[in-house]
Design an enzyme around this catalytic site. Structure first.
Site, PDB file in Angstrom:
ATOM      1  N   THR A 112      -2.296  -3.692   0.232  1.00 46.98           N
ATOM      2  CA  THR A 112      -0.843  -3.805  -0.241  1.00 46.98           C
ATOM      3  C   THR A 112      -0.473  -2.854  -1.453  1.00 46.98           C
ATOM      4  O   THR A 112       0.416  -2.325  -1.371  1.00 46.98           O
ATOM      5  CB  THR A 112      -0.554  -5.205  -0.129  1.00 46.98           C
ATOM      6  OG1 THR A 112      -0.862  -5.939   0.879  1.00 46.98           O
ATOM      7  CG2 THR A 112       0.917  -5.460  -0.689  1.00 46.98           C
ATOM      8  N   THR A 119      -6.035  -7.215  -0.632  1.00 43.05           N
ATOM      9  CA  THR A 119      -6.614  -8.580  -0.968  1.00 43.05           C
ATOM     10  C   THR A 119      -7.104  -9.365  -0.043  1.00 43.05           C
ATOM     11  O   THR A 119      -7.873 -10.452  -0.251  1.00 43.05           O
ATOM     12  CB  THR A 119      -5.556  -9.343  -1.803  1.00 43.05           C
ATOM     13  OG1 THR A 119      -4.561  -9.677  -0.612  1.00 43.05           O
ATOM     14  CG2 THR A 119      -4.834  -8.673  -2.812  1.00 43.05           C
TER      15      THR A 119
HETATM   16  C1  SIN Z   1      -5.047  -5.832   2.868  1.00 49.35           C
HETATM   17  O1  SIN Z   1      -5.933  -6.765   2.575  1.00 49.35           O
HETATM   18  O2  SIN Z   1      -5.244  -5.040   3.264  1.00 49.35           O
HETATM   19  C2  SIN Z   1      -3.438  -6.386   3.055  1.00 49.35           C
HETATM   20  C3  SIN Z   1      -3.137  -7.522   2.114  1.00 49.35           C
HETATM   21  C4  SIN Z   1      -3.150  -7.123   0.874  1.00 49.35           C
HETATM   22  O3  SIN Z   1      -3.567  -6.211   0.276  1.00 49.35           O
HETATM   23  O4  SIN Z   1      -2.607  -8.072  -0.025  1.00 49.35           O
END
Ligand code: SIN
Length: 503
Positions: free
Chosen positions: A44, A123
């Site tokens: 993200t 995340t």
């Molecule tokens: C991911 O894990 O690639 C999408 C979610 C995020 O980065 O918060």
């Protein structure tokens, strides 16, 4: 995988003007700035949103890190010399274990030159990226994971239409600051988001959308960052082994061929769970299964039966809990207790265990030691006085030559006062270990303390000196003087740095 140094690509004069004009930015002399490599994988933080006010609808892994880094210049350049490795640009869930192996090698490669590495990821599985690196990177320098809960921008480039209240720029800036500080030297991998610092082993994503999603249940954060001030107030127990070779895990992935890492999976338990998942995994050639059991690791009767059959086929199990915190103990034939490792962390340790040993008892020991590093200071009671001013414990003096290897010898002296082999050495002894492969400690680290070279320094503690002879005494004197001068210069530079960047 591409490598760029955006700071070096900027004309030097332009950068100098930018740094001078940036409000609240103090500049370290270039030679004093730690070198930090950002290894970007997407997520993200690199996400492109539909609009500046859109937090949940975006395409993760869109903007290249070099563009994002340019958005936090010149501020980041005031305290770190940063370069970028674009390892990938995808959602965190898209990475394979084989790519994890390559990521470890990329981090190790970067740390040969850099003082610290920041890895940016999504995340969702960041905690797994982090623990994997914690278990495999063969380098004591800081490794920091970061990302974001909100996408970076909504424009064609990372510099256009920044998302309102995006957390990515601040997280990136602070992650580089943490790495550059050197304060987590020997901590292994840490995760920094929302100004909070967590141990890779313990942290988990605790909320689907909040900016403060990362939590460390039971133990809490290692520290936090207020503006330019990094506060580290706890350490993972692993730091105790900093000066020992034992600090390095047995999982050196340079010894493992590409494509040879085994499959391990997780099976979740619940009321009247079926056993088919375990059976299917076994038939698919999975070598290890973590059960996310109820309470302290319990599983229902059908998966219990399937587990017994799978163990007979040679599958190893690790028993963990779906509760999210607390210890699972015990174990048994074919079953390793995962302690307080979360299922997704236990699965990675089980995978590496299967890759590096055929002996389940060895794997059990790894789960109990490096999987569950814990503090035990009790051995120090035998070598350190509990009260101030008391004489240090005497060194044991052997009265007989050591027996030939293989010969048995009756002890004729009192047992030595020191701890058993493999435990903490007595104060004043220089433990084995030190920098592997000619590495240097980053700016801000204190390699002489970390190397355990400090003696007791008390009266009478130099009784052994005359026995060394004049040449050795001379060399020691020169070394002591060099340390004194070096230490004074180092303290002076630290002080000058603090004065310059105290705000
Ligand atoms: C991911 O894990 O690639 C999408 C979610 C995020 O980065 O918060």
């Amino acid at each position: 995988m591409t490598r760029t140094n955006s700071r070096r690509a900027l004309p030097a004069a332009l950068l100098a003007v930018g740094l001078a004009l940036a409000p609240g930015t103090a500049t370290a002399a270039p030679e004093d700035r730690p070198h930090v490599t950002i290894i970007a994988t997407g997520g993200t933080i690199a996400g492109k949103a539909e609009g500046r006010d859109t937090y949940t609808s975006y395409r993760a892994g869109t903007y290249p890190m070099s563009d994002m880094l340019a958005q936090i210049q010149p501020e980041v350049g005031a305290f770190a010399d940063v370069d970028v490795v674009q390892f990938g640009n995808a959602g965190s869930g898209g990475y394979t274990i084989e790519q994890y192996r390559e990521l470890t090698l990329a981090v190790e490669d970067a740390l040969e030159e850099s003082d610290a590495v920041v890895v940016t990821t999504g995340t969702d599985t960041m905690e797994e990226f982090a623990y994997w690196l914690d278990l495999t990177v063969q380098n004591r320098k800081p490794v920091v994971l970061t990302g974001a809960m909100r996408p970076w921008a909504a424009g064609e480039t990372a510099g256009e239409a920044g998302v309102l209240g995006a957390d990515g720029p601040a997280n990136l800036l602070q992650a580089v600051r943490l790495g550059a500080s050197g304060q987590t030297y020997c901590f292994g991998t840490v995760l920094m988001l929302n100004d909070e610092i967590h141990a890779a082993r313990d942290v988990t994503k605790g909320n689907t959308t909040r900016n403060d999603t990362f939590i460390t249940r039971q133990l809490g954060v290692l520290g936090w960052i207020d503006g330019a001030d990094v506060h580290v107030q706890r350490a993972p127990a692993r730091v105790l082994d900093c000066a020992q070779e034992e600090w390095f895990t047995p999982f050196d992935l340079s010894e493992v061929a590409a494509g040879s890492l085994p499959r391990t999976e997780i099976v979740y338990n619940y009321q009247q769970a079926g056993g088919e998942a375990i059976t299917a995994f076994t038939e698919a050639g999975v070598t290890g299964i973590v059960t996310a059991g109820t309470g302290a690791g319990g599983i229902s009767s059908a998966p219990g039966q399937a587990r017994r059959a799978a163990i007979a086929e040679g599958v190893w199990f690790a028993s963990s809990s779906r509760t999210g915190s607390g210890t699972v103990s015990g174990g048994g034939t074919g079953i390793i207790a995962a302690g307080d490792l979360l299922p997704q962390k236990a699965r990675l340790l089980l995978l590496l265990s299967r890759a590096f040993t055929q002996d389940i008892e060895q794997a059990r020991e790894w789960f109990a030691t490096l999987g569950t590093p814990s503090f035990d200071q009790s051995a120090l009671a035998a070598v350190l006085s509990p009260t101030p001013g008391a004489a240090p414990a005497p060194e044991p003096t052997p009265t007989e030559p050591a027996p030939e290897p293989g010969a048995t010898a009756e002890p004729t002296t009192a047992p030595p006062a020191g701890p058993p082999a493999g435990e903490e050495p007595p104060a004043g002894e220089v433990p084995g270990g030190g920098e592997p492969g000619g590495e240097e400690a980053p700016d801000g680290a204190e390699p002489t303390e970390a190397g355990g070279a400090g003696g007791t320094g008390g009266p009478g503690s130099a009784d052994w000196l005359p026995a060394l002879g004049a040449p050795v005494q001379g060399a020691l004197t020169v070394a002591a003087l060099a340390l004194l001068v070096g230490g004074t210069l180092y303290a002076y530079r630290r002080r000058a740095f603090t004065v310059a960047f105290g705000e």
